[in-house]
Design a protein around this motif. Sequence first.
Motif, PDB file in Angstrom:
ATOM      1  N   ASP A 135       0.779  -1.203   0.210  1.00  0.00           N
ATOM      2  CA  ASP A 135       0.131   0.099   0.167  1.00  0.00           C
ATOM      3  C   ASP A 135       0.916   1.270   0.132  1.00  0.00           C
ATOM      4  N   GLY A 136       2.247   1.096   0.524  1.00  0.00           N
ATOM      5  CA  GLY A 136       3.129   2.128   0.439  1.00  0.00           C
ATOM      6  C   GLY A 136       4.357   1.874  -0.525  1.00  0.00           C
ATOM      7  N   GLY A 137       5.335   2.728  -0.258  1.00  0.00           N
ATOM      8  CA  GLY A 137       6.622   2.340  -1.074  1.00  0.00           C
ATOM      9  C   GLY A 137       7.022   0.988  -0.686  1.00  0.00           C
ATOM     10  N   ALA A 138       8.171   0.454  -1.382  1.00  0.00           N
ATOM     11  CA  ALA A 138       8.698  -0.759  -1.157  1.00  0.00           C
ATOM     12  C   ALA A 138       9.998  -0.570  -0.479  1.00  0.00           C
ATOM     13  N   MET A 139      10.453  -0.969   0.706  1.00  0.00           N
ATOM     14  CA  MET A 139      11.731  -0.748   1.545  1.00  0.00           C
ATOM     15  C   MET A 139      12.332  -2.141   1.128  1.00  0.00           C
ATOM     16  N   LEU A 140      13.348  -2.020   0.131  1.00  0.00           N
ATOM     17  CA  LEU A 140      14.198  -3.255  -0.241  1.00  0.00           C
ATOM     18  C   LEU A 140      15.172  -3.459   0.275  1.00  0.00           C
ATOM     19  N   GLU A 141      15.352  -4.636   1.085  1.00  0.00           N
ATOM     20  CA  GLU A 141      16.742  -4.911   1.711  1.00  0.00           C
ATOM     21  C   GLU A 141      17.241  -6.133   1.163  1.00  0.00           C
ATOM     22  N   ILE A 142      18.684  -5.955   0.663  1.00  0.00           N
ATOM     23  CA  ILE A 142      19.497  -7.041  -0.283  1.00  0.00           C
ATOM     24  C   ILE A 142      20.935  -7.024   0.456  1.00  0.00           C
ATOM     25  N   ASP A 143      21.254  -8.176   0.473  1.00  0.00           N
ATOM     26  CA  ASP A 143      22.694  -8.632   1.052  1.00  0.00           C
ATOM     27  C   ASP A 143      23.694  -8.829  -0.221  1.00  0.00           C
ATOM     28  N   ASP A 144      23.056  -9.650  -1.067  1.00  0.00           N
ATOM     29  CA  ASP A 144      24.036 -10.305  -2.299  1.00  0.00           C
ATOM     30  C   ASP A 144      23.148 -10.876  -3.414  1.00  0.00           C
ATOM     31  N   PRO A 145      23.607 -11.162  -4.611  1.00  0.00           N
ATOM     32  CA  PRO A 145      22.733 -11.516  -5.526  1.00  0.00           C
ATOM     33  C   PRO A 145      22.262 -12.755  -5.330  1.00  0.00           C
ATOM     34  N   SER A 146      22.827 -13.683  -4.494  1.00  0.00           N
ATOM     35  CA  SER A 146      22.543 -15.256  -4.149  1.00  0.00           C
ATOM     36  C   SER A 146      21.548 -15.223  -2.968  1.00  0.00           C
ATOM     37  N   GLY A 147      21.091 -14.265  -2.378  1.00  0.00           N
ATOM     38  CA  GLY A 147      20.453 -14.496  -1.090  1.00  0.00           C
ATOM     39  C   GLY A 147      19.095 -13.792  -1.359  1.00  0.00           C
ATOM     40  N   PRO A 148      18.123 -14.152  -0.551  1.00  0.00           N
ATOM     41  CA  PRO A 148      16.787 -13.794  -0.532  1.00  0.00           C
ATOM     42  C   PRO A 148      16.769 -12.006  -0.358  1.00  0.00           C
ATOM     43  N   ALA A 149      15.725 -11.431  -1.192  1.00  0.00           N
ATOM     44  CA  ALA A 149      15.697 -10.023  -0.780  1.00  0.00           C
ATOM     45  C   ALA A 149      14.446  -9.896   0.200  1.00  0.00           C
ATOM     46  N   VAL A 150      14.621  -8.993   1.124  1.00  0.00           N
ATOM     47  CA  VAL A 150      13.357  -8.664   2.017  1.00  0.00           C
ATOM     48  C   VAL A 150      12.869  -7.331   1.460  1.00  0.00           C
ATOM     49  N   ILE A 151      11.456  -7.279   1.510  1.00  0.00           N
ATOM     50  CA  ILE A 151      10.684  -6.183   0.790  1.00  0.00           C
ATOM     51  C   ILE A 151       9.811  -5.966   2.012  1.00  0.00           C
TER      52      ILE A 151
END
Length: 364
Positions: free
Chosen positions: A331-347
């Motif tokens: 419903d709001g903007g996405a706060m994207l949390e990434i560590d590296d290209p092989s790990g899960p992204a948290v949104i």
Amino acid sequence: MVNACKVIDRRNTIPVLAMVMIKATKGGASIIGTDLDLYTTTFVPGTVTSDFTVLVDAHRLKATLDKVKDAATINFAIDDAALVTSIGKLNLSLHRGLDASEFPLEAAFRTALGTSNCSFVLPAATIAAVLDKVSFAVSTEETRYYLNGIYMHVDEHEQKLCFVATDGHRAALYKVDVPAGAGALPDAGIIIPRKTVAELHRMVSRNGRAQDAMVTAAEKGVSFLVGEDELLESKAIDGTFPDYGRVIPTSNRHRVGIPSAPLIDAIRQASSIMSEKSRRTSLSFSPGRLVVSCSSPEFGTASTEVRITSDFELSIGFNAGYLMQLLGQLDGGAMLEIDDPSGPAVIKDGADPAITYAQMPMRI
């Protein structure tokens, strides 16, 4: 009748499971339907001059009721082997068929729910919000049956009542404060089946819904009393839900806020060159810039840019269809949390801190 027919399968190899039980007692009638794993009971107020219990073909009766639009009331009476019914100007004499004693009211999980010491109240609006935001991630893969539902449990560390779903590609987590009584939930939690989730969602999302729902849980079952007259009792999925903490990391190094609508639009545009929207899309981050790109071996490549505030460089691939569906829940903007290209992204949802999503990456 609607609640019962949502539960009763149209095609049954067991004749009694095609029936709805109408149990008339003082003050009204209880309408009961089941598929053995899920029971629904709806109490309809009315005037009853003498008690009776009868079984009627559920979907045939509902189809008849649906065709009579101007009837304010329905009258039932027992006459020897028939159920005499008047609906407006329509008069029916329905075969009673099976005896009411054949209806399978007894079930081990219903018995356990009747003696459970775990009951708590949640606002119906809260349940609707939870199911809105989580149910899309429920798996439909029957081989991993323990993922075919929403996992409800209490996080003792955070003191939150958690609702989780995952299909192995993405995960959805919704947390609410632990209501009084929920601390007695079984330690292993409860996996609420997909069919139960769908029916409960319908009940708490419609116009004129009740304000609150009473939730009761036991090791093998869960029930939801919506208002005072709609009861949904369900067998729980007998399995162990995986440790979802492994796919929802809490220490991803890179964080960036992205308006969800422009990002969805960028993915939709770039993925338009692919024959299947479920194919890979690449998100390439650099300071102040996000490039969304897709490629098709038969057609070529496409890319578009989204302006962001970021201070890192990283490229990661996602399933375009899954990612757009997940972003569409926000419903709001996405706060994207990434560590590296092989790990899960948290949104995370900028409008609701109770919601956390995780998306598994694809190899670029």
